[in-house]
Structure formats: structure tokens, C-alpha cells
Enzyme design. Structure first.
Site, PDB file in Angstrom:
ATOM      1  CD1 TRP A  17      -0.705  -6.871  -3.960  1.00  0.00           C
ATOM      2  CD2 TRP A  17      -2.417  -8.278  -3.661  1.00  0.00           C
ATOM      3  NE1 TRP A  17      -0.224  -7.944  -3.259  1.00  0.00           N
ATOM      4  CE2 TRP A  17      -1.249  -8.838  -3.053  1.00  0.00           C
ATOM      5  CE3 TRP A  17      -3.599  -8.989  -3.586  1.00  0.00           C
ATOM      6  CZ2 TRP A  17      -1.265 -10.063  -2.392  1.00  0.00           C
ATOM      7  CZ3 TRP A  17      -3.609 -10.219  -2.937  1.00  0.00           C
ATOM      8  CH2 TRP A  17      -2.464 -10.747  -2.354  1.00  0.00           C
ATOM      9  CG  ASP A  18       1.141  -3.328  -1.699  1.00  0.00           C
ATOM     10  OD1 ASP A  18       1.777  -3.939  -0.843  1.00  0.00           O
ATOM     11  OD2 ASP A  18       1.399  -3.407  -2.912  1.00  0.00           O
ATOM     12  CD  GLU A  58       5.011 -11.545  -6.989  1.00  0.00           C
ATOM     13  OE1 GLU A  58       4.564 -10.601  -7.661  1.00  0.00           O
ATOM     14  OE2 GLU A  58       5.937 -11.423  -6.170  1.00  0.00           O
ATOM     15  CE  LYS A  94       7.915 -12.839  -3.103  1.00  0.00           C
ATOM     16  NZ  LYS A  94       7.896 -11.856  -4.197  1.00  0.00           N
ATOM     17  CD  GLN A  95       2.911 -12.988  -1.771  1.00  0.00           C
ATOM     18  OE1 GLN A  95       3.947 -12.718  -2.360  1.00  0.00           O
ATOM     19  NE2 GLN A  95       1.965 -12.099  -1.516  1.00  0.00           N
TER      20      GLN A  95
END
Length: 976
Positions: free
Chosen positions: A343-344, A479, A586-587
Site C-alpha cells: 500500500w506504499d 500487523e 506495531k505502527q
């Protein structure tokens, strides 16, 4: 510190992987890591955009299938040896001096070394490397040897090596990496070639190479998958000797070729020498930087910003726009994530949209071409519309691995990340952002957005008990959480990011259907979409938005115990625990809503859903999750810098700085060596422009609300919005947009008709501005301050023909202490050549490289020769093509009649001159080329027709003349 040069001193084997990734050179079509061309301890890698192959491997007793971006044959190897010595290896030979310099402005990697062999002979070696941005098939490596205290033979060996595999990521080495097979090699005249084929995808890869040197090859050796040529260079003490290796890379995916091998051989045969290649390459980069300009204060920050722009454009260049390729998460710089597309593009395209919208359109086309596969995936899962995969590669099928290795425990574990359905939301968001930036929505882009909306609408199920729509069994961007603790099946319910963005998407789909009613579905579908946008479920707890249903029931983690641990999932699993049990991310996940949507947009969506927002909701939610995030992704610092920008400028800067240094300092401890993090790099650039400038793309215009961090100082950039060019300069107090000034903290909306529009009638305006500015001793910045304009806009006015409003002209004239009439010319220009000389002129001799650089753009020059009636000088249009000057004229004209000897193979030597003189500044340059004028016969027309040269006088003038330079000289005169 030079903001345009990245320097690596000395040879450190442990840091070579990082240096190789950061020194990668590419052109959007292929890229080559910065591995040394010699030695054993190197990780060579050349990767072509969109070139994938699938292999089966046996892991933990199971057969797994993985599709990888293929490591192509190694074209770099060039090594050398003095008499009686082994081949040079920097790891074992201990060079006296050793240095790499990466030129970010022009895409050239320089290696400088001095080496003393066992006999005490000292040799200085200088190597320059490029992957051509001008001709995306070509690359070159020039090596110059200077013996400092000896004379004698130097052995040099050049290799094309197809015996490579995907071995660049340690944790993948249990998997097969032998993607290439069917190797063949050969020699054709003085060229070497090598071909190989990918095992399952059947892509033919072909290389051809030549070595330009005064010394012929002594021998060539063909081995399976490898071809070697060895040269003996006779060196004299203190005298430089050069060998240049020019390589062409062609694959069977390329357009306009017969077969890959023949195309590679022809490309390298027609390729010019290194100097001309370099001149064209530099000119191509100059054109890119003109559009990509983003200047900030401070040499360190400026250098990293340039590095990020550089690697983004090496991965996604104008050449990429015509290739069927997506956004590889780790660039074309290494094998991490197998080169897959995630998805970058969500972090990449907003920056490209405002500078290179054609590249963005090509990336959207990559997704659209895979729309049939996404529709098939949705149908197979029981849904409508198009379900795009979390990981994509060649054909658009799901490429997410089913197992992944935890290097902390050594165990292979199930991978459920394919449940990140939000990849489709990113694609739809990018379609809409491209529309806002360009003002154009292609029908196929509309089709893409609407089909994704249909999928997410079908994913939402009405719950009769709550009266809300719910999306179950998915993962969000975090994630760490792929299942509920102890659950038998993976997936989470009502991820806030997925649910809210689904509502946003359905509203944008309704807007799109107004533009393209032909894509309208049934009335029942429209009613259901509308209902979902009113009744989607979003959970809350403790006064914040819940990441997903049930999040409030998770345990708190002992953060002191795991302080500084970025990959909690791996550490906890190795200890027999499960990160799914904890409120740990995680983010950014929920906070991605604040990244993509403005405060007003998000609050309006929640209110539409019937969730009245208590004061402080956003502030509380940001700080709640900030305290529970380990930042195990380079994207995490980026998003947190964004969401803190307005409420905590110091905190925002800390996260922004971490995102900036994430690759150059390898903050993830070893991951950058496996490939740069393209999303984080591009995201830092977008954060500068859209977040800190408060740049918001809206349907009614471009809104600016700048608030720069205290540590940033100043920023200057150029963007294109709906075809108009905007020059923006900003500091902590004010921002200047073209000829408008805006105080920081205030906001204003600009429309595309407030940007510049080009006109051709007043090209001398810029020269007059420069003349008057320098007459007053003003810098551009000082003139910008006097006029209330952006300094970048002043620079543009000085360098380009431009129309100006009367008020802006009046401000300029007043600031320059002249009149509008005088600034516009007022009939005061003298005929060319009538200007007086400067009072104290200085003359500078130009080298061959600089002369070629000046000639590279083409234009108007003059030819001089002895004609039938005496000395003749004629104006001509010209192009520099494959190292020669190409012009067109008429059959039977003076250049046809007077420049023929009548003897085949014998040409007449003529002069060709180009000059650029600025009489207002009393300075300029001149380049003289002397060489044979060759009338191009019909069987050679194909060699020059691609130059694109047009005749000076127009009309049917089909005689091509090629001037092969034998001597090139140049001078630059400095006046003021």
C-alpha cells in the site's frame, strides 16, 4: 557537509550492505545496487521493474510458493591486477585511500582508491558509474588507472555474470532463489552478450557489453552463465589510462523489440562513449530536479531530503509511466518483501501528483490492469466489486506468503496479513487525490474507484441487534493484531480505520458517479451505500476511538520491560507469548484516519454516522495510541509526525527527524541493506509539503495553511496544480505563493488560474529582471522580500518566459527601481552583437565533459566550411545524438553540394559552433566542434532518425548530416 553529495569514507565490510542500498543507481526501468565491481564480500543486485518469477520451496514440511522480483545478471564486475598480483579485493588488499561519493544531483557514483601491491607499486583508481536516465536501457562504468610510481602492464578483467540468485535477504535463504535458467553467452564482433530466462514466468533477459579502451582484448572466456574478457593496459608512470564498460539491458517485456538479445546488442553498439552518455544523463537529471525541487534549511536535512527525492525518482521516473509496474515497497534496491507492491503508493503518490502526475497515472494503470483479477478474487470470496490483494506482483493475484520466519525463535509461523483488505482503500484514495491534483478523472480511474467501493459495501453486513453495519474478519494497518486471543480463526471486527475509510470511499464513489453516470448501479445499490454512510459501526472506549471491537478488553503491556523493542511480535512469540493479547501496536492504525483526513473531514464523517464527538476526542486518541506503539515500521514515525504537527510541533519534529534518518542511519538495524523504505522516504517529502505547509487539495482549489516547525527554518518548492505552476517559499512567519503573501497560521484557497501560464512573447523579461537586480546588488531572496513574491517564483521569472499581472509587474518595477515600460523592453533592446564588452572580462576554458553537457539539450548552431563561392557559414538546428552532431538539410543545397568529396569513406572536415551570449549580463559561452561531415546514406538513416532533429528552414529536408567530433573546445566569459 555537501547537501548534494553522500560520502562514504573507508571500507567497512559490516556496513557494505547499507552503503550498497543507499548507493543504488536506477532510472525507473532498472536499478543496480552500489556493490563494488570487484572483491568477494559484495551483494550485487540488478532489478528490473515488474520482472518477477515464481518458485516452490519446502519449508517446515510444507511446499510454499513465492513470487520474487528477480536478481538479474551482474553487469558490474571490472577488476584489475598489477604484475604478479592477485585480482584486487578491497576487503583483503587494504587500500591506502578509499572513498565513495554519490552525486545526488546527477546520479553518478564515484569511487576513489589508492592501492599498494606487495611489490610497493602504488596505483590510483577512479571509477564513475551511471545507470542512464536519458536512455533507460544503458548503464556504464568508467575506470581510470594512474600508476604513481611505476610503469608496466595492468591486467583488467570485465565480466557479465549470470550465475546469480536471490540471496540478498538472510531470512529468505532457506527458500529457493535460482530464478534464472537457460543461460547463453557469445561474442559478436567486439561485443559480449549474455542471455537467461526466468524459470516460470519465461522472461528473457539479455545483456550486451563493450569495453572502450585503446587496448584490444587479449582473450575472452565463455563459461556456463558467464563471459569474461581480459585486457592488458600498458601504463606509464603518472599517465592516466581509461577503460569504459558500456552495457545494455533488455528484457522480453520491453516494447518495440524483435528479440531481447538482438535488441541489447544493437543498443550497446549504437551507444555513445562514456562522456556523451554522462552528458545526456546529467541533462536528464537536471530536467527532473527542475520539477522536483524541494529546498530546506540545514545541510543535514537538505542532504537527506535530496537523497529521498533521488531514490524515489530512481524507482519511479518518467520511464516508469510506460511500464506495467507498481510501487515496490523497498524500491528497486534490494530483495526485502520480494519486490512486492503493498500500500506504499498511499505515501508516494501525493508527492508525485503535484510534480509528475503522469508517473502517478502509470501507477494507477498498474492497478487498473489488474482489476479483472481483483474482481475474480472478490467473487471467489463471495463479495461484489474488486478485492485487491495485500501483496501484488506480476498478475494481481494475492502474493502474501502463508508462512513467515521469526528470526528471534527460528520458527516458521502462519501469516494472516492477506486480511489487510485496506489495500483497496489506498488505491481508491490515490485515484481521488490524483483527480484533485490534476482536475481530470479518466473513465478507467472512475471504474477502478467504483468497483473498490462495491467491494467494501458488500463487505459491510447489517447487524440486526445494533442496527449498524459491521465489517468482520479483517486486519488494519497494525500487523501485531491479526486475531483475537485464543481464537480459532484469524481476523478482527470493525477496525476503525477500515470502517471509517469505507464510509469516506462510498461518499467519493457517489461523487464519481455524478461525473460518470454510465457506471451507475441499481437504485437498491445506491440506497444501500447511502445507508452504510449513515450507520457504519465505530467503537469507542475510555473517551477514544477503539482500534477494533474488543480492543478495550486486551491487557496492557509492561512497556518498561520492553522499552526500545520495535518488533514486539517476534520477541513475545520467541518467549511463548502472543502480541495479540496486548494493547500494543506495531505502527499507526486508528491514527491513519488523522493522516488521510483533515480534522473537519473526520469529525463530519463521525457526526454523519451519529457519533457526536466530545471535545478533545482527536487529541486523546492520538496520545492514547502514541503511548502504545512500538514503531516497528518506518511508516510509524512518519504518521505520528503528521498527526502531531498542529498540536505538538516539537514532538512532530522528533518523529519527522526519525523518519528522515530511518534509512540513512538504518534505525531498523539491518533492514535498509535489504532495500530502502520507499514509502517512508516519499512520505517525508509529502509531509514537508502537505502537512507543514497545510497544503490541502480540494475540489474548489488548493488550500494553504502553513505552520512550519521551529527547527525547519525555511522551505522552498515548486508544484503543479491542475496544469498551473505554483512557487512556494515559507518560513516560520510567512509563506509566499507566486506573488501572494500569507501569514503562517492563516489559510487561503488558490485556484489553478492563479498559477503561472506560459507565453512566448516576453522571453527577455527574465534577463531584464536579472540585470536590474544585479545592478542594485540584490539577491533573489532580497528581491522576493521587496516584492512580496516567493524566491522560487523570482527565479522562475528570471529563467522562463512568463506572463504577469499588472500589479505584480508594478511591484517588480518598483522594487528594481525602474519602470514597467523599461522592464518590458520599451523598444530599448539593441540588435544582437551591439552590446559593449564587460569592463573586466575573464575567460574560462571548458573541458570536453562540460562542452558536451552544454551541447546536450540541442538547439541552434552554425556550420562553417569552404563552399563553392568561398567561406560559408549557415545556421542549423542540431541534436547531439550518440556522440555526434546531427543536422538536417535539403538535397542539392550548399551542404549537399559543397561537402562531398566524391570518394566513398572520405568526408570533409568542417566547423560547428554554438554560443549563448547574454548581453544584459555581458557573459556567455561558446563551444566549437571540428570533425568530419558524413552524409548519412539510406541504409544508416535508422541510426539518426531517432535524434528528433528538425531542419532550420522547415519543409521537406530529408538529408541528414552527422558531424563526428574530432576536437571539441569551449570558452566561458564572465562579465559582471
Amino acid at each position: 557537509m555537501n547537501p548534494w553529495t553522500l560520502v562514504f569514507e573507508g571500507f567497512d565490510p559490516a556496513a557494505e550492505g547499507l552503503r550498497e542500498a543507499l548507493c543504488t543507481l536506477g532510472n525507473g526501468r532498472f536499478a543496480t545496487r552500489g556493490a563494488t565491481p570487484d572483491g568477494a564480500g559484495r551483494t550485487p543486485g540488478t532489478y528490473a521493474a515488474g520482472c518477477f518469477n515464481r518458485l516452490d520451496s519446502t519449508v517446515a514440511g510444507r511446499v510454499v510458493s513465492n513470487e520474487d522480483m528477480v536478481n538479474l545478471p551482474d553487469w558490474l564486475p571490472v577488476t584489475f591486477a598489477t604484475p604478479g598480483s592477485d585480482w584486487f579485493d578491497p576487503a583483503t588488499d587494504g587500500p591506502l585511500d578509499y572513498r565513495h561519493e554519490l552525486d545526488l544531483r546527477h546520479g553518478v557514483l564515484l569511487r576513489l582508491l589508492r592501492w599498494r601491491d606487495a611489490a610497493g607499486r602504488v596505483t590510483r583508481v577512479r571509477q564513475r558509474r551511471l545507470v542512464s536516465m536519458a536512455d533507460p536501457r544503458l548503464a556504464a562504468l568508467e575506470t581510470e588507472f594512474v600508476p604513481e610510481n611505476w610503469s608496466g602492464p595492468m591486467r583488467v578483467r570485465t565480466v557479465l555474470d549470470g550465475r546469480v540468485g536471490n540471496q540478498g535477504v538472510a531470512r529468505y535463504r532457506e527458500l529457493r532463489g535460482d530464478h534464472l535458467t537457460g543461460h547463453a553467452t557469445g561474442i559478436e564482433d567486439d561485443l559480449a552478450w549474455l542471455t537467461a530466462t526466468t524459470r516460470s514466468s519465461g522472461i528473457t533477459v539479455a545483456y550486451a557489453a563493450r569495453a572502450d579502451t585503446a587496448f584490444p582484448a587479449r582473450e575472452a572466456t565463455r563459461e556456463p552463465g558467464r563471459i569474461t574478457a581480459e585486457y592488458r593496459l600498458d601504463l606509464l608512470e603518472g599517465e592516466p589510462v581509461t577503460l569504459s564498460k558500456v552495457v545494455a539491458l533488455v528484457t522480453s517485456r520491453d516494447p518495440a523489440i524483435g528479440d531481447a538479445r538482438s535488441a541489447a546488442v544493437r543498443a550497446v553498439r549504437l551507444a555513445p562513449g562514456f562522456d556523451t552518455l554522462l552528458a545526456r544523463h546529467r541533462a536528464a537529471w537536471d530536467r527532473l530536479w527542475e520539477r522536483a525541487r524541494l529546498d530546506v534549511d540545514g545541510p543535514e536535512t537538505s542532504q537527506i531530503v535530496h537523497l529521498h527525492v533521488f531514490h524515489l525518482l530512481q524507482t519511479l521516473s518518467p520511464h516508469t509511466a510506460d511500464i506495467d509496474a507498481g510501487v515496490p515497497a523497498r524500491g528497486l534496491h534490494g530483495e526485502a518483501y520480494r519486490g512486492h507492491v503493498f500500500w506504499d503508493e498511499l505515501f508516494v503518490m501525493p508527492w508525485l501528483n503535484l510534480r509528475f502526475p503522469d508517473i502517478s497515472l502509470g501507477l494507477l494503470r498498474y492497478r487498473w490492469r489488474r482489476l479483472p483479477e481483483a474482481r475474480a478474487a472478490a467473487r471467489a470470496a463471495g463479495f461484489a466489486g474488486a478485492m485487491f490483494p495485500w501483496q501484488s506482483a506480476s498478475d494481481g493475484t494475492e502474493q502474501t506468503q502463508t508462512l513467515h520466519l521469526n528470526p528471534e525463535s527460528g520458527r516458521w509461523l502462519p501469516d494472516h496479513s492477506r486480511l489487510q483488505r485496506h489495500a483497496g482503500l489506498a488505491i481508491a484514495y490515490n485515484v481521488w487525490q490524483h483527480y484533485l491534483a490534476t482536475g481530470a478523472m479518466r473513465p478507467w480511474c472512475a471504474e477502478l474507484l467504483i468497483d473498490i467501493a462495491r467491494f467494501f459495501a458488500s463487505l459491510a453486513e447489517a447487524d440486526p441487534e445494533s442496527g449498524r453495519y459491521e465489517i468482520r474478519g479483517v486486519m488494519g494497518p497494525d500487523e501485531y493484531h491479526d486475531a483475537y486471543p485464543g481464537a480459532e480463526s484469524p481476523g478482527l471486527d470493525n477496525n476503525a480505520y477500515t470502517n471509517v475509510m469505507t464510509v469516506w470511499l462510498l461518499l467519493r464513489a457517489a461523487d464519481t458517479l455524478e461525473l460518470f453516470p454510465e457506471f451507475q448501479g441499481t437504485a437498491e445499490e445506491a440506497d444501500r451505500w447511502h445507508d452504510i454512510t449513515r450507520r457504519m459501526r465505530v467503537d469507542f472506549h475510555d473517551g477514544v476511538i477503539s482500534q477494533f471491537t474488543g480492543y478495550a478488553g486486551l491487557e496492557e503491556l509492561d512497556w518498561e520491560r520492553y522499552h526500545g523493542v520495535r518488533r514486539l511480535d517476534r520477541v513475545l512469540e520467541a518467549a511463548g507469548d502472543d502480541v495479540n493479547r496486548y494493547r500494543a501496536s506495531k505502527q499507526a492504525d486508528t491514527l491513519m484516519l488523522f493522516y488521510l483526513l483533515t480534522t473537519d473531514e473526520l469529525l463530519a464523517l463521525l457526526l454523519r454516522l451519529g457519533y457526536p464527538c466530545e471535545p478533545g476526542l482527536i487529541h486523546r486518541t492520538i496520545h492514547y495510541y502514541l503511548a502504545r506503539t512500538s514503531h516497528g515500521s518506518t511508516l510509524s514515525a512518519l504518521v505520528h509526525a503528521w498527526v502531531l504537527a498542529r498540536s505538538d510541533r516539537a514532538g512532530s519534529w522528533r518523529f519527522f527527524h526519525e523518519a528522515l534518518i530511518s534509512d540513512i542511519q538504518d534505525v531498523q538495524h539491518g533492514t535498509t541493506a535489504e532495500g530502502i523504505h520507499l514509502g517512508a522516504m516519499a512520505g517525508t517529502l509529502d509531509l514537508l509539503q502537505r502537512c507543514y505547509l497545510g497544503l490541502e487539495l480540494r475540489r474548489d482549489g488548493l488550500r494553504l495553511n502553513p505552520v512550519l516547525p521551529d527547527r525547519l527554518g525555511t522551505m522552498s518548492l515548486t508544484i503543479r496544480y491542475r496544469g498551473a505552476r505554483f512557487f512556494i517559499d515559507a518560513d516560520r512567519e510567512s509563506a509566499w505563493i507566486n506573488d501572494n503573501m500569507l501569514r503562517c497560521g492563516a489559510s487561503r484557497t488558490f485556484t489553478s488560474d492563479q498559477g503561472g501560464t506560459t507565453m512566448a512573447a516576453t522571453g527577455d523579461l527574465g534577463r531584464r529582471i536579472i540585470y536590474h537586480r544585479e545592478r542594485l546588488g540584490l539577491t533573489r531572496e532580497q528581491l522576493a522580500e521587496r516584492t512580496g513574491m516567493a524566491a522560487g517564483y523570482v527565479k522562475y521569472l528570471e529563467e522562463n518566459p512568463e506572463t504577469l499581472a499588472t500589479g505584480a509587474l508594478a511591484r517588480l518595477a518598483a522594487a528594481l527601481e525602474t519602470t514597467v515600460e523599461s522592464l518590458l523592453g520599451g523598444g530599448l533592446d539593441r540588435p544582437p552583437g551591439r552590446g559593449p564588452a564587460a569592463a573586466h572580462p575573464t575567460l574560462e576554458a571548458l573541458g570536453r565533459d562540460e562542452c558536451l553537457r552544454l551541447l546536450a539539450p540541442g538547439g541552434v548552431g552554425r556550420v562553417a566550411f569552404s563552399g563553392l563561392h568561398g567561406p560559408t557559414v549557415l545556421p542549423v538546428n542540431y541534436r547531439l545524438h550518440e556522440g555526434a552532431i546531427v543536422i538536417r538539410t535539403a538535397h542539392g543545397g550548399p551542404m549537399d553540394r559543397d561537402l562531398r568529396t566524391g570518394v566513398e569513406g572520405m568526408d570533409i572536415k568542417i566547423g560547428f559552433e554554438v554560443d549563448r551570449i547574454d548581453e544584459a549580463r555581458r557573459e556567455g559561452w561558446s563551444v566549437l566542434v571540428q570533425g568530419a561531415a558524413h552524409h548519412v546514406p539510406p541504409d544508416e538513416i535508422d541510426q539518426v532518425i531517432g535524434s528528433g532533429v528538425t531542419p532550420w528552414a522547415g519543409g521537406e529536408r530529408e538529408l541528414y548530416i552527422r558531424i563526428v567530433p574530432q576536437r571539441i573546445t569551449g570558452r566561458r566569459i564572465h562579465g559582471l
